[in-house]
Design a protein around this motif. Structure first.
Motif, PDB file in Angstrom:
ATOM      1  N   ASP A   1      -7.586   5.262  -0.958  1.00 47.26           N
ATOM      2  CA  ASP A   1      -6.444   5.271  -0.046  1.00 47.26           C
ATOM      3  C   ASP A   1      -6.032   6.730   0.202  1.00 47.26           C
ATOM      4  O   ASP A   1      -6.516   7.637  -0.472  1.00 47.26           O
TER       5      ASP A   1
ATOM      6  N   LYS B   1      -2.406   8.515   0.425  1.00 44.92           N
ATOM      7  CA  LYS B   1      -0.991   8.132   0.294  1.00 44.92           C
ATOM      8  C   LYS B   1      -0.034   9.025   1.052  1.00 44.92           C
ATOM      9  O   LYS B   1       1.048   8.585   1.436  1.00 44.92           O
TER      10      LYS B   1
ATOM     11  N   GLY C   1       2.938   4.109   2.267  1.00 44.03           N
ATOM     12  CA  GLY C   1       2.199   2.934   1.784  1.00 44.03           C
ATOM     13  C   GLY C   1       0.699   3.137   1.846  1.00 44.03           C
ATOM     14  O   GLY C   1      -0.050   2.392   1.215  1.00 44.03           O
TER      15      GLY C   1
ATOM     16  N   PHE D   1      -5.348  -5.526  -8.379  1.00 37.37           N
ATOM     17  CA  PHE D   1      -5.575  -4.228  -7.730  1.00 37.37           C
ATOM     18  C   PHE D   1      -5.328  -3.203  -8.833  1.00 37.37           C
ATOM     19  O   PHE D   1      -4.218  -3.085  -9.342  1.00 37.37           O
TER      20      PHE D   1
ATOM     21  N   ASN E   1      -1.511  -3.701  -9.402  1.00 37.73           N
ATOM     22  CA  ASN E   1      -0.786  -4.451  -8.391  1.00 37.73           C
ATOM     23  C   ASN E   1      -1.402  -5.842  -8.351  1.00 37.73           C
ATOM     24  O   ASN E   1      -2.549  -6.024  -8.761  1.00 37.73           O
TER      25      ASN E   1
ATOM     26  N   ARG F   1      -2.019  -7.961  -5.749  1.00 37.59           N
ATOM     27  CA  ARG F   1      -2.288  -8.374  -4.357  1.00 37.59           C
ATOM     28  C   ARG F   1      -3.251  -7.349  -3.786  1.00 37.59           C
ATOM     29  O   ARG F   1      -3.526  -6.332  -4.413  1.00 37.59           O
TER      30      ARG F   1
ATOM     31  N   GLY G   1      -4.390  -4.266  -1.556  1.00 37.70           N
ATOM     32  CA  GLY G   1      -3.744  -3.071  -1.029  1.00 37.70           C
ATOM     33  C   GLY G   1      -3.757  -3.108   0.487  1.00 37.70           C
ATOM     34  O   GLY G   1      -4.576  -3.779   1.104  1.00 37.70           O
ATOM     35  N   ASP G   2      -2.843  -2.378   1.064  1.00 41.22           N
ATOM     36  CA  ASP G   2      -2.805  -2.221   2.510  1.00 41.22           C
ATOM     37  C   ASP G   2      -2.764  -0.716   2.766  1.00 41.22           C
ATOM     38  O   ASP G   2      -1.793  -0.079   2.326  1.00 41.22           O
ATOM     39  N   PRO G   3      -3.785  -0.075   3.298  1.00 39.03           N
ATOM     40  CA  PRO G   3      -4.857  -0.593   4.152  1.00 39.03           C
ATOM     41  C   PRO G   3      -6.188  -0.876   3.467  1.00 39.03           C
ATOM     42  O   PRO G   3      -7.184  -1.097   4.161  1.00 39.03           O
ATOM     43  N   GLU G   4      -6.233  -0.937   2.125  1.00 40.18           N
ATOM     44  CA  GLU G   4      -7.530  -1.185   1.488  1.00 40.18           C
ATOM     45  C   GLU G   4      -8.105  -2.558   1.872  1.00 40.18           C
ATOM     46  O   GLU G   4      -9.323  -2.722   2.000  1.00 40.18           O
TER      47      GLU G   4
HETATM   48  N1  GLY Z   1      -2.188   1.162  -0.226  1.00 43.77           N
HETATM   49  C1  GLY Z   1      -1.574   1.003  -1.469  1.00 43.77           C
HETATM   50  C2  GLY Z   1      -0.867  -0.258  -1.665  1.00 43.77           C
HETATM   51  O1  GLY Z   1      -1.052  -1.223  -0.948  1.00 43.77           O
HETATM   52  O2  GLY Z   1      -0.078  -0.352  -2.607  1.00 43.77           O
END
Ligand code: GLY
Ligand code: AMP
Length: 423
Positions: free
Chosen positions: A212, A214, A226, A269, A285, A287, A289-292
């Protein structure tokens, strides 16, 4: 099957895009969704954190399977509530989501089972937190214990900055109840990587490693966000490294969570800092990741839906996933002012031309439709993804598409995957 996806960002657009292609998927709903998701799913204006509203929607639409995207509803217990109503749902229970919902819980567990991670202390008392920081050498990292939309972490270069962070989190309660406790930890040096595993409580399947970006601006300058872009696979952790990381960071935590009566089902994650002494855990995490997620979904060749159902049913040992050999890359386009004060409401044009670039899919992260027009409706607004023979080609395609989009009120980083290309 009738499927409901909960959420409305780029992650959920990628999930809907992938699920819509499943031959098992007869009807797809998304709550609340966005203008891009509306091309794949029926969007229903129910907030992702409205547990009763989501249960009512699932009943009304006779939903067979719910996929919960973001962490907030998971930590509030959305999966528990859906399952209690007899609706099958993918994601961790509230008790299992504590891995993300409480950094103190996560750190205590990691320490107990010997997972390599930064040394730390927990504080519920502000005076003690202050005294501890005064006795430490900077840099130190100060973290709000609870969920703070990715903003509750301060890497403090000086003791003064650390004290200011404690003030914001614990005294001013900038993140509300999430700041009732802080974790203060050792600063780790290295390069970050995100590893994703699909879990069914006992078995874990590697989904891949992504990197990612950040910070808001090029060369990792500017405020934390994010995530402004990602690519996968990430050469920082090769296949052998990823398999080892599964043994060190995923399998023991699944075992420990099951033993603690909180079996973990869903996406784990693993945020890693890869330094000279090898990878160390930054955080879990619960869930995608966004944008992963966007790059993982672009690379997944197999049907996602049966894999998620198998995870929910505890049958992941029956599942084998196939992946594209081509790498994927995503460039996030954000509204000017993001992350502090993004401007909403500006019009975005020429999206069709961008989507016509070979290998490109434009995911929507924060948009809304007004008639035929697409308007910015969030901080992160679009996630322009591309596959390519190699990272160079994926990157060239994603930027060609992003450059075609007519949106003067947006901005994006120009250096996504620069680290991978330097290697
Ligand atoms: N891109 C990191 C997150 O979704 O926490
Ligand atoms: P987290 O939400 O815990 O992943 O923290 C957000 C970001 O802060 C991470 O992606 C890292 O860039 C940084 N960070 C967190 N913990 C540490 C640490 N112990 N050392 C260095 N950087 C950290």
């Amino acid at each position: 099957m009738r499927i409901l996806v909960v959420g409305g960002g780029g992650r959920e657009h990628a999930l809907c895009w992938k699920l819509a292609s499943s031959p098992l998927c007869e009807a797809l709903f998304c709550a609340p969704g966005n203008a891009g998701i509306a091309a794949e799913a029926t969007c229903v204006p129910v907030a992702a954190t409205d547990l009763d509203g989501i249960v009512a929607l699932a009943k009304r639409e006779r939903i067979d399977f719910v996929v919960v995207g973001p962490e907030d509803p998971l930590c509030l217990g959305m999966v528990d509530q859906l399952e209690a109503e007899g609706i099958r749902a993918f994601g961790p229970s509230k008790a299992a989501a504590e891995l993300e919902g409480s950094k103190g819980f996560m750190k205590d567990l990691a320490r107990k089972i010997g997972i390599p991670t930064a040394a730390y202390r927990r504080f519920a008392d502000i005076e003690r937190a202050r005294a501890y920081v005064r006795g430490q050498n900077a840099p130190v990292v100060v973290k709000a214990d609870g969920l703070a939309a990715g903003k509750g972490v301060v890497v403090a270069a000086t003791a003064g900055e650390a004290l200011a962070a404690i003030e914001e989190i614990m005294a001013k309660r900038r993140y509300g109840a999430a700041g009732a406790e802080v974790v203060i930890e050792e600063f780790l040096e290295g390069e970050e990587a995100s590893l994703f595993a699909l879990c069914d409580g006992k078995t874990a399947l590697l989904l891949g490693v992504a990197q990612d970006h950040k910070r808001a601006f090029d060369d990792d300058k500017g405020p934390n966000t994010g995530g402004m872009g990602a690519y996968a696979p990430a050469p920082i952790l090769d296949d052998a490294g990823a398999r080892r990381a599964m043994q060190v960071f995923v399998e023991p935590v699944l075992k420990a969570m099951a033993e603690a009566g909180r079996p973990f089902t869903g996406i784990l994650f693993v945020g890693l800092m890869v330094g000279k002494a090898g990878p160390k855990l930054l955080e879990y995490n619960v869930r995608f990741g966004d944008p992963e997620c966007e790059v993982l979904m672009r690379r997944l060749r197999s049907d996602l839906l049966p894999a998620l159902i198998a995870a929910r049913d505890g049958e992941l040992d029956q599942v084998d996933l196939r992946w594209e050999t081509d790498p994927a890359l995503v460039v996030v386009m954000a509204a000017k002012g993001y992350p502090d004060a993004p401007e909403k409401g500006s019009e975005i044009g020429n999206l069709d031309a961008a989507a016509a670039v070979p290998g490109v899919v434009v995911f929507h992260a924060g948009t809304k439709a007004e008639g035929d027009r697409v308007l910015a409706n969030g901080g992160r607004v679009l996630a322009v993804s591309a596959l390519g023979r190699d990272i160079e080609e994926a990157r060239e395609r994603a930027y060609r598409a992003a450059d075609l989009i007519d949106w003067p009120q947006g901005f994006y980083r120009r250096d996504i995957a620069a680290r991978a290309l330097r290697r």
